[in-house]
Every structure is written in C-alpha cells, then in structure tokens.
Scaffold this motif. Sequence first.
Motif, mmCIF file in Angstrom:
data_model
loop_
_atom_site.group_PDB
_atom_site.id
_atom_site.type_symbol
_atom_site.label_atom_id
_atom_site.label_comp_id
_atom_site.label_asym_id
_atom_site.label_seq_id
_atom_site.Cartn_x
_atom_site.Cartn_y
_atom_site.Cartn_z
ATOM 1 N N PRO A 166 6.914 8.850 11.997
ATOM 2 C CA PRO A 166 6.988 9.372 12.220
ATOM 3 C C PRO A 166 6.300 8.986 13.773
ATOM 4 O O PRO A 166 5.185 8.857 13.700
ATOM 5 N N ASP A 167 6.748 9.183 15.475
ATOM 6 C CA ASP A 167 6.301 8.643 16.176
ATOM 7 C C ASP A 167 4.961 10.043 16.221
ATOM 8 O O ASP A 167 3.958 9.675 16.864
ATOM 9 N N ASP A 168 5.081 11.547 16.106
ATOM 10 C CA ASP A 168 3.847 12.754 16.320
ATOM 11 C C ASP A 168 2.960 11.673 15.323
ATOM 12 O O ASP A 168 1.823 11.988 15.818
ATOM 13 N N VAL A 169 2.960 11.620 14.350
ATOM 14 C CA VAL A 169 1.714 10.991 12.813
ATOM 15 C C VAL A 169 1.625 9.592 13.661
ATOM 16 O O VAL A 169 -0.097 9.528 13.938
ATOM 17 N N ARG A 172 0.358 -1.476 0.021
ATOM 18 C CA ARG A 172 0.282 0.185 0.607
ATOM 19 C C ARG A 172 0.667 1.014 0.394
ATOM 20 O O ARG A 172 2.107 1.623 0.677
ATOM 21 N N GLU A 173 0.915 2.051 -0.922
ATOM 22 C CA GLU A 173 1.438 3.585 -1.180
ATOM 23 C C GLU A 173 1.307 4.324 -0.056
ATOM 24 O O GLU A 173 0.988 4.125 0.524
ATOM 25 N N GLY A 174 2.562 4.255 0.936
ATOM 26 C CA GLY A 174 2.091 6.050 2.151
ATOM 27 C C GLY A 174 2.342 4.813 2.886
ATOM 28 O O GLY A 174 2.426 5.239 4.610
ATOM 29 N N PHE A 175 2.014 2.998 3.448
ATOM 30 C CA PHE A 175 1.807 2.869 4.182
ATOM 31 C C PHE A 175 3.686 2.580 5.506
ATOM 32 O O PHE A 175 4.585 2.868 4.948
ATOM 33 N N GLY A 176 3.179 3.374 6.679
ATOM 34 C CA GLY A 176 4.829 2.929 7.223
ATOM 35 C C GLY A 176 4.348 2.259 8.800
ATOM 36 O O GLY A 176 2.611 2.384 9.215
ATOM 37 N N LEU A 177 4.932 1.711 9.709
ATOM 38 C CA LEU A 177 4.659 1.173 10.610
ATOM 39 C C LEU A 177 4.787 2.154 11.845
ATOM 40 O O LEU A 177 5.724 2.791 11.957
ATOM 41 N N PRO A 178 3.303 2.420 12.810
ATOM 42 C CA PRO A 178 3.414 3.097 13.842
ATOM 43 C C PRO A 178 4.535 2.791 14.967
ATOM 44 O O PRO A 178 4.753 1.179 15.113
ATOM 45 N N PHE A 179 5.195 3.246 15.294
ATOM 46 C CA PHE A 179 6.365 3.615 16.684
ATOM 47 C C PHE A 179 7.118 2.921 15.661
ATOM 48 O O PHE A 179 7.536 1.904 16.879
#
Length: 190
Positions: free
Chosen positions: A167-170, A99-106
């Motif tokens: 990023p942690d804030d996101v 998925r485009e733009g997916f990132g792992l939280p924390f």
Amino acid sequence: MGASGETRRTSQDILRNIGALPAPVIVSFSTIAVYGTCIAEGRKTPRPDSSYAKAKLALEEYAQTVPAAPGRRHYILRLGHVYGAGQWVSREIVENIRREGFGLPFDGRTASNTIWVRHAARTVCRLLEGGTPSGIYDLTDTPNQSWRQLYDLHTAALGLPPVPSLPDDVAEQQDERSAAGTGLRREKTH
C-alpha cells in the motif's frame, strides 16, 4: 562507496595503459548513478549525490583526458542496472520474489533504469562495428521499464504469480525511514 585513493590511481593507470595500446576502439563502462539517486527521465546533467557516483564521474572525466591515437573511437557507456542470467539485479529480484511478505513499493511504478545483459552486449558489438561517433552514452532499455514490468518479467519466467504491491502509505513510510539522515528524498512519480 567511493573509490579509495589507491583504487582511483589503479583505475587511472589502467585507462592510461589502455590508451597507449594501438586499439582502434576503447569502450569504458560507467554508471547512470552519476545523475544522482533520483534519476528523472531524460536527465542530461550529472548530479552525483554519493561517493560512488562522484568517483565514477571523476573517472569518466579522467578517461576523456587520456591521449588517443588519431582516428581512435572512445565510448563511455553509463550502464543502468544490468539484469539477465547471472546478473545481481536478477538474483536480487528472484530473492525478493521468494521472500515472504515482499511487496513492490508504489506498485513498482518508478522507472527501473535497467538494461538486459544481451542488449548491453549487442550495443557494444554495434559500437565496435563503427558508425557511431565517440562519446558518452546512457545505456538503459528503451523504453525504460518500470520495476513492476521487470518483476513481472521475472515472475513469468519462473511460472509464479506477480508479486503484490505495498500500500502507498506503507511504501511512503519505508521510503521516509530509508531516507532518514541522508538528506535524500525520493522524487514523487505518482
């Protein structure tokens, strides 16, 4: 989602009918969700905080009241998320990876509470062989993998680079939005 009255009665009927069979071993599956949404490492006391978890815990309690033949062993296995070929967790991870733009939280630092499907199958085989006392057992990989480790396992298998982290804030903003109105808050692990 919790079990409807009809589903609960059907599940209880199934357990009662299995209990009436002359089988020397019964294996019932439950879920580690009975510990609650934020499963702390080493938690021992169930604290279900969803209708699904409450229904599963009630079914565990019912299973323990079903009369058993003398000498019969009965195991209740609280499964974590099962990953591996054909498992929904792995399918979801692969979808997320692509998925485009997916990132792992924390950065995926939280415990995944997962178990590889082969580890689950091997555990059941060992229980059937005997030697383990009847009881309720949690079934997650040991050591418990983080979501980062699990995602990296899948990206490596696909020959893809690791997924980036949010990023942690996101991630915190997403966490707050998803918890809004539920009364639930994620345990801080960093």
